[in-house]
Design a protein around this motif. Structure first.
Motif, PDB file in Angstrom:
ATOM      1  N   ILE A 236      29.757  -5.293 -22.938  1.00 38.21           N
ATOM      2  CA  ILE A 236      29.383  -3.946 -22.522  1.00 38.21           C
ATOM      3  C   ILE A 236      28.093  -3.549 -23.217  1.00 38.21           C
ATOM      4  CG2 ILE A 236      30.061  -1.515 -22.459  1.00 38.21           C
ATOM      5  CD1 ILE A 236      32.986  -2.473 -22.627  1.00 38.21           C
ATOM      6  N   LEU A 237      27.042  -3.409 -22.442  1.00 40.98           N
ATOM      7  CA  LEU A 237      25.761  -2.913 -22.933  1.00 40.98           C
ATOM      8  C   LEU A 237      25.575  -1.514 -22.366  1.00 40.98           C
ATOM      9  CD1 LEU A 237      23.097  -3.425 -24.460  1.00 40.98           C
ATOM     10  CD2 LEU A 237      22.173  -4.386 -22.333  1.00 40.98           C
ATOM     11  N   THR A 238      25.232  -0.572 -23.232  1.00 39.23           N
ATOM     12  CA  THR A 238      25.221   0.835 -22.851  1.00 39.23           C
ATOM     13  C   THR A 238      23.823   1.425 -22.915  1.00 39.23           C
ATOM     14  OG1 THR A 238      27.494   1.160 -23.610  1.00 39.23           O
ATOM     15  CG2 THR A 238      26.118   3.127 -23.462  1.00 39.23           C
ATOM     16  N   ALA A 239      23.506   2.233 -21.917  1.00 42.97           N
ATOM     17  CA  ALA A 239      22.287   3.038 -21.923  1.00 42.97           C
ATOM     18  C   ALA A 239      22.672   4.503 -21.828  1.00 42.97           C
ATOM     19  CB  ALA A 239      21.373   2.662 -20.762  1.00 42.97           C
ATOM     20  N   LEU A 240      22.010   5.322 -22.613  1.00 46.62           N
ATOM     21  CA  LEU A 240      22.165   6.770 -22.542  1.00 46.62           C
ATOM     22  C   LEU A 240      20.976   7.331 -21.777  1.00 46.62           C
ATOM     23  CD1 LEU A 240      23.196   9.607 -23.349  1.00 46.62           C
ATOM     24  CD2 LEU A 240      22.013   9.293 -25.541  1.00 46.62           C
ATOM     25  N   CYS A 241      21.253   8.065 -20.710  1.00 45.09           N
ATOM     26  CA  CYS A 241      20.200   8.705 -19.932  1.00 45.09           C
ATOM     27  C   CYS A 241      20.173  10.183 -20.297  1.00 45.09           C
ATOM     28  CB  CYS A 241      20.462   8.534 -18.438  1.00 45.09           C
ATOM     29  SG  CYS A 241      19.216   9.352 -17.403  1.00 45.09           S
ATOM     30  N   ILE A 242      19.006  10.658 -20.719  1.00 48.19           N
ATOM     31  CA  ILE A 242      18.827  12.050 -21.123  1.00 48.19           C
ATOM     32  C   ILE A 242      17.747  12.663 -20.242  1.00 48.19           C
ATOM     33  CG2 ILE A 242      18.281  13.599 -23.038  1.00 48.19           C
ATOM     34  CD1 ILE A 242      18.738  11.135 -24.876  1.00 48.19           C
ATOM     35  N   GLU A 243      18.058  13.817 -19.681  1.00 47.59           N
ATOM     36  CA  GLU A 243      17.083  14.527 -18.859  1.00 47.59           C
ATOM     37  C   GLU A 243      17.323  16.022 -18.986  1.00 47.59           C
ATOM     38  OE1 GLU A 243      15.119  14.315 -14.397  1.00 47.59           O
ATOM     39  OE2 GLU A 243      16.998  13.274 -14.814  1.00 47.59           O
TER      40      GLU A 243
END
Length: 252
Positions: A236-243
């Protein structure tokens, strides 16, 4: 005391952390030699971009691209070729990149420690017999590593930054030492800190986004968000998207 040191003492965190207007960031946790997961995650991020166009966005790698997983060399080569097509790429250094550069440039005597700490998989991805390195002198091991690892790879890794600030967010590999101004943080803390940062109740004038410490899922606290989900072993590789004030996750 610098500006951020004063803010630590005298100002509470904002009610809602935010990126600058019309700006998005994708922060990617510790890849650790898993090119398969990285390419899958970047494909999902590209799809997300197409579905949600914005004026400006960043792709931020939180460090530890290498070691532990089987494809360190391939990950570095892939990102070297892909960085011209990535949106505003930011590469941060982790403790594993630091160890590799330290061994090659300063102290080859730490080789055995690094190999046991995940470096074995890294050197093997460059076609080196890790066990054989332990039977030669540190100087000879350094020479063998330098001969096997392309100079372009080492120059790329050496170019990584130690932190990145975007709006109300601070991106680092491991964390920060509470009570210390951002500009006065040590490289050791930015790359290696754990409990003193993880257990701190301190409120900062920004949200800290970090990797380094594995959790089963995103670790959201009032002052930090950890997104190292142990890709090399969990898959599991995770990306956090912030906008703006919104946050969401994209995972493999």
């Amino acid at each position: 005391m610098g500006l951020f040191g004063k803010l630590f003492q005298g100002r509470s965190a904002p009610a809602a952390f935010s990126t600058p207007p019309n700006t998005r960031a994708y922060a990617i946790g510790d890849v650790h030699g898993r090119l398969d997961l990285l390419s899958e995650l970047l494909t999902k991020i590209d799809k997300d971009r197409q579905q949600r166009p914005t004026s400006r966005d960043y792709t931020i790698f939180l460090g530890d691209l290498i070691d532990r997983g089987p494809q360190s060399a391939e990950v570095i080569d892939y990102l070297l070729r892909a960085r011209s097509t990535l949106n505003q790429p930011i590469f941060l250094a982790g403790n594993h990149e630091e160890m590799l550069l330290r061994i090659l440039r300063h102290d080859g005597r730490q080789l055995a420690e690094w190999l046991n700490y995940g470096g074995r998989q890294c050197v093997e991805s460059y076609g080196i017999d890790a066990a054989a390195l332990l039977h030669i002198s540190p100087e000879a091991a350094q020479q063998r590593l330098r001969a096997a690892i392309p100079a372009a790879h080492l120059d790329f890794i050496a170019s990584f930054a130690d932190s990145f600030r975007l709006g109300d967010y601070l991106f680092v590999h491991a964390g920060i030492r509470p009570g210390i101004a951002v500009e006065e943080q040590t490289i050791a803390d930015l790359h290696w800190i754990r409990e003193d940062f993880l257990d701190s109740p301190a409120r900062y004038p920004f949200m800290v986004i970090h990797g380094h410490t594995i959790s089963s899922g995103p670790d959201e606290q009032h002052n930090r968000i950890g997104i190292d989900t142990g890709a090399y072993s969990s898959g599991i590789l995770t990306a956090l998207c912030i906008e703006g004030t919104e946050r969401r996750y994209i995972t493999t």
